[in-house]
Write a protein that holds these residues in place. Structure first.
Motif, PDB file in Angstrom:
ATOM      1  N   LEU A 217      14.475 -10.822  25.018  1.00  0.00           N
ATOM      2  CA  LEU A 217      14.643 -12.164  24.434  1.00  0.00           C
ATOM      3  C   LEU A 217      13.528 -12.448  23.432  1.00  0.00           C
ATOM      4  N   LEU A 218      12.316 -12.035  23.804  1.00  0.00           N
ATOM      5  CA  LEU A 218      11.169 -12.269  22.908  1.00  0.00           C
ATOM      6  C   LEU A 218      11.361 -11.523  21.584  1.00  0.00           C
ATOM      7  N   ALA A 219      11.840 -10.290  21.699  1.00  0.00           N
ATOM      8  CA  ALA A 219      12.065  -9.507  20.472  1.00  0.00           C
ATOM      9  C   ALA A 219      13.032 -10.241  19.549  1.00  0.00           C
ATOM     10  N   GLY A 220      14.080 -10.816  20.148  1.00  0.00           N
ATOM     11  CA  GLY A 220      15.049 -11.555  19.339  1.00  0.00           C
ATOM     12  C   GLY A 220      14.472 -12.839  18.774  1.00  0.00           C
ATOM     13  N   GLN A 221      13.550 -13.437  19.515  1.00  0.00           N
ATOM     14  CA  GLN A 221      12.993 -14.715  19.055  1.00  0.00           C
ATOM     15  C   GLN A 221      12.039 -14.535  17.875  1.00  0.00           C
ATOM     16  N   VAL A 222      11.108 -13.578  18.022  1.00  0.00           N
ATOM     17  CA  VAL A 222      10.087 -13.460  16.969  1.00  0.00           C
ATOM     18  C   VAL A 222      10.478 -12.451  15.890  1.00  0.00           C
ATOM     19  N   GLY A 223      11.491 -11.632  16.166  1.00  0.00           N
ATOM     20  CA  GLY A 223      11.995 -10.710  15.143  1.00  0.00           C
ATOM     21  C   GLY A 223      11.209  -9.433  15.050  1.00  0.00           C
ATOM     22  N   MET A 224       9.887  -9.535  15.056  1.00  0.00           N
ATOM     23  CA  MET A 224       9.060  -8.323  14.949  1.00  0.00           C
ATOM     24  C   MET A 224       7.955  -8.411  16.006  1.00  0.00           C
ATOM     25  N   ILE A 225       7.901  -7.424  16.875  1.00  0.00           N
ATOM     26  CA  ILE A 225       6.971  -7.515  18.003  1.00  0.00           C
ATOM     27  C   ILE A 225       5.813  -6.541  17.832  1.00  0.00           C
ATOM     28  N   THR A 226       4.705  -6.906  18.445  1.00  0.00           N
ATOM     29  CA  THR A 226       3.527  -6.034  18.394  1.00  0.00           C
ATOM     30  C   THR A 226       2.944  -5.922  19.801  1.00  0.00           C
ATOM     31  N   ALA A 227       1.987  -5.012  19.947  1.00  0.00           N
ATOM     32  CA  ALA A 227       1.351  -4.796  21.252  1.00  0.00           C
ATOM     33  C   ALA A 227       0.692  -6.076  21.768  1.00  0.00           C
ATOM     34  N   GLN A 228       0.269  -6.943  20.843  1.00  0.00           N
ATOM     35  CA  GLN A 228      -0.403  -8.189  21.211  1.00  0.00           C
ATOM     36  C   GLN A 228       0.414  -9.021  22.201  1.00  0.00           C
TER      37      GLN A 228
END
Ligand SMILES: Nc1ncnc2c1ncn2[C@@H]1O[C@H](COP(=O)(O)OP(=O)(O)OP(=O)(O)O)[C@@H](O)[C@H]1O
Length: 563
Positions: A217-228
């Motif tokens: 869900l987070l990936a879909g929300q922010v679009g681009m994910i990082t290790a942070q």
């Protein structure tokens, strides 16, 4: 009404989410979506919490879910983010199983440290590799109907509600009951024929699934994910909030998600470092641990306290007739010996329990009675000698296989899990499909409280009877009762003796009754065996055996007859 009671919290959450979607400004809805994602991950922590375990790597599982969604998005796999988040959850499950493996040997803080180690290792891996799409600046795709923050909030809300219903439904299955039972007593869970390993691993797998979904869900929300997004400190914060809010409850998980998101935001707006939010959560968790209950558990207790306490039905003695003598040998024990270091707890014990009888096993404190029960039921693998039940050798078999072979036992200490209702416990511990009529019959037979009473609200005596009821419901060949009358008034013990006399004819089970209450033993048993210093010193009809001077001496250190 009671059938749909479990839907109450998810449906209440649905109403809150629907109202928020209608009235809350878009900026706050972005944050509220984050709260829902944390709440889904918290529901997962609730699963391991129900099983009495601690997991400090929830965001590592979330990273697997996020990575999977990003990868599926880059590949443009059909089904959109709706299918991808489920795939993210499924992808995290094997990792949950792997992290759960140490739980088969480790408990408490030791297990927590192992999961923390996994989180730290995952940190290193996640920092070293870019998530799919990051190098090519490719955002995780969302379909048109989920394009706005408001629409995505509704989607995340529905996922949370479905996860909440799933958690509640799972809690009502055998698996959910096994989690609660394992948390209360691994030994009693094993003795009821349930695999402790399967219960623990399934809790970790469910937990990882929820975290994987949250990460997706987070990936879909922010679009681009990082290790942070998935640092160990985040997993620790999630755990601490789970302890404080009570993630085993749908409402608790939602409350925790809201705290995790909005408290740091409020601090930020007030110009205070957001790290203080973690300090606050830590203080809340310490408070919850010192009180012995989370916010949700405290509320649930208060609501339960408003209901009248379950009144145990009267348990009057009604002569069950003459104790049955029994026929063919059912349990045959030959040369059973157990040593604890230098202590010879059992020495060459020979014992035969005939089929269709109630046999007593007595002896002074430390005589070896509980050791015998443990050795018969498979809890002491180092025991030597042979144990045969209905012609089948049991020695060498693990606990659950002895249970499956028809040997059930109860425990001297209270081992009935407090997280269940009477009905849920009986159905779980019976370890077979039972009809409502069967449950009602055994409950009435022994004078147990109503099915909807919570075990946590029962007196010790009622819990002991409940354990006996569950053992009978399992329809074993032999049930070994380790001091079942502890916690019962004398008159109730005699009533239980009368019930036990009826057990062979009514439930087809023979009984080996270990008791200190000699009045009860005299009333229930046709024959008794006396243990002293791990050896059988006498056996025969109670009146004869209790009149023997050596038996009196074993009990009282004096030649006084016990009759
Ligand atoms: N885990 C253990 N380690 C070492 N010694 C033990 C252990 N468990 C029991 N013992 C010893 O073995 C002997 C038999 O103990 P056991 O608990 O079986 O007696 P018991 O007849 O059930 O006593 P009680 O009536 O008090 O329950 C005692 O000397 C006890 O101290």
């Amino acid at each position: 009404m009671r059938r749909v009671e479990f839907l109450r919290q998810p449906l209440a959450a649905l109403v809150v989410i629907a109202v928020a979607a209608a009235v809350v400004p878009e900026y706050w809805l972005f944050l509220a979506t984050s709260a829902l994602m944390s709440a889904v991950a918290l529901l997962g922590l609730g699963a391991v919490g129900r099983a009495g375990m601690n997991s400090l790597c929830q965001l590592s599982f979330a990273a697997v879910g996020a990575w999977t969604v990003a990868r599926l998005s880059v590949w443009d796999v059909p089904g959109s983010i709706i299918v991808w988040v489920v795939a993210g959850g499924l992808a995290a499950m094997p990792f949950g199983l792997v992290v759960g493996l140490p739980a088969l040997r480790l408990r408490g803080v030791h297990l927590a440290v192992v999961t923390l180690g996994f989180a730290a290792a995952a940190d290193v891996v996640v920092s070293a590799v870019n998530f799919p799409g990051v190098d090519s600046y490719q955002q995780v795709g969302r379909p048109g109907f989920l394009a706005t923050d408001r629409q995505y909030f509704v989607y995340a809300g529905l996922v949370f509600v479905i996860a909440g219903i799933g958690a509640e439904l799972l809690g009502r299955t055998r698996t959910g009951a096994a989690w609660r039972a394992v948390r209360f007593s691994e030994r009693a869970t094993a003795a009821s024929g349930t695999s402790v390993a399967r219960a623990k691993l399934s809790a970790f797998a469910a937990s990882a699934f929820a975290a994987g979904v949250a990460g997706g869900l987070l990936a879909g929300q922010v679009g681009m994910i990082t290790a942070q997004n998935f640092q160990t400190i985040g997993s620790l914060a999630l755990f601490v909030v789970a302890v404080m809010a009570g993630a085993e409850y749908v409402g608790g998980a939602l409350f925790g998600g809201v705290l995790m998101t909005f408290v740091p935001e409020l601090f930020r707006r007030a110009g205070i470092s957001q790290d203080w939010a973690n300090v606050l959560f830590g203080a809340g968790a310490v408070q919850a641990l010192s009180q012995g209950s989370s916010v949700s558990e405290g509320l649930a207790r208060r609501l339960r306290a408003r209901r009248p306490a379950p009144v145990p039905p009267p348990r009057a003695a009604t002569s069950g007739g003459e104790p049955p003598l029994g026929t063919e040998p059912l349990l045959e024990v030959r040369g059973l010996s157990v040593r604890y270091g230098q202590v010879k707890a059992l020495q060459d014990v020979d014992l035969v329990v005939p089929e269709g009888t109630v046999m007593g096993l007595i002896g002074p404190n430390g005589a070896g009675k509980s050791t015998l029960t443990d050795a018969l039921s498979g809890f002491i693998p180092s025991a030597t000698g042979s144990v045969t039940l209905a012609g089948r050798r049991l020695d060498g078999l693990p606990v659950h296989r002895r249970t499956a072979a028809g040997l059930r036992r109860t425990f001297q200490q209270d081992r009935v899990p407090t997280g269940l209702t009477v009905g849920a416990y009986l159905r779980f511990a019976a370890h077979r499909r039972v009809t409502p009529a069967e449950v009602g019959d055994v409950r009435e037979f022994l004078g147990c409280p109503p099915e909807d009473a919570h075990v946590a609200d029962l007196d010790v005596g009622s819990r002991r009877l409940l354990e006996v009821a569950a053992a009978l419901l399992a329809r074993p060949e032999l049930v070994v009762l380790d001091e079942p009358a502890a916690g019962l008034a004398h008159a109730e013990s005699l009533a239980l003796a009368d019930r036990l006399v009826e057990v062979p004819a009514r439930y087809g089970a023979s009984v080996l009754l270990i008791e200190h209450d000699l009045d009860m033993v005299r009333r229930a048993c046709a024959r008794i065996v006396v243990l002293d210093f791990g050896e059988v010193i006498a056996s025969g009809p109670p009146t004869e055996v209790l009149a023997r001077p050596d038996v009196a001496r074993a009990y009282l250190g004096d030649e006084v007859a016990l009759t």
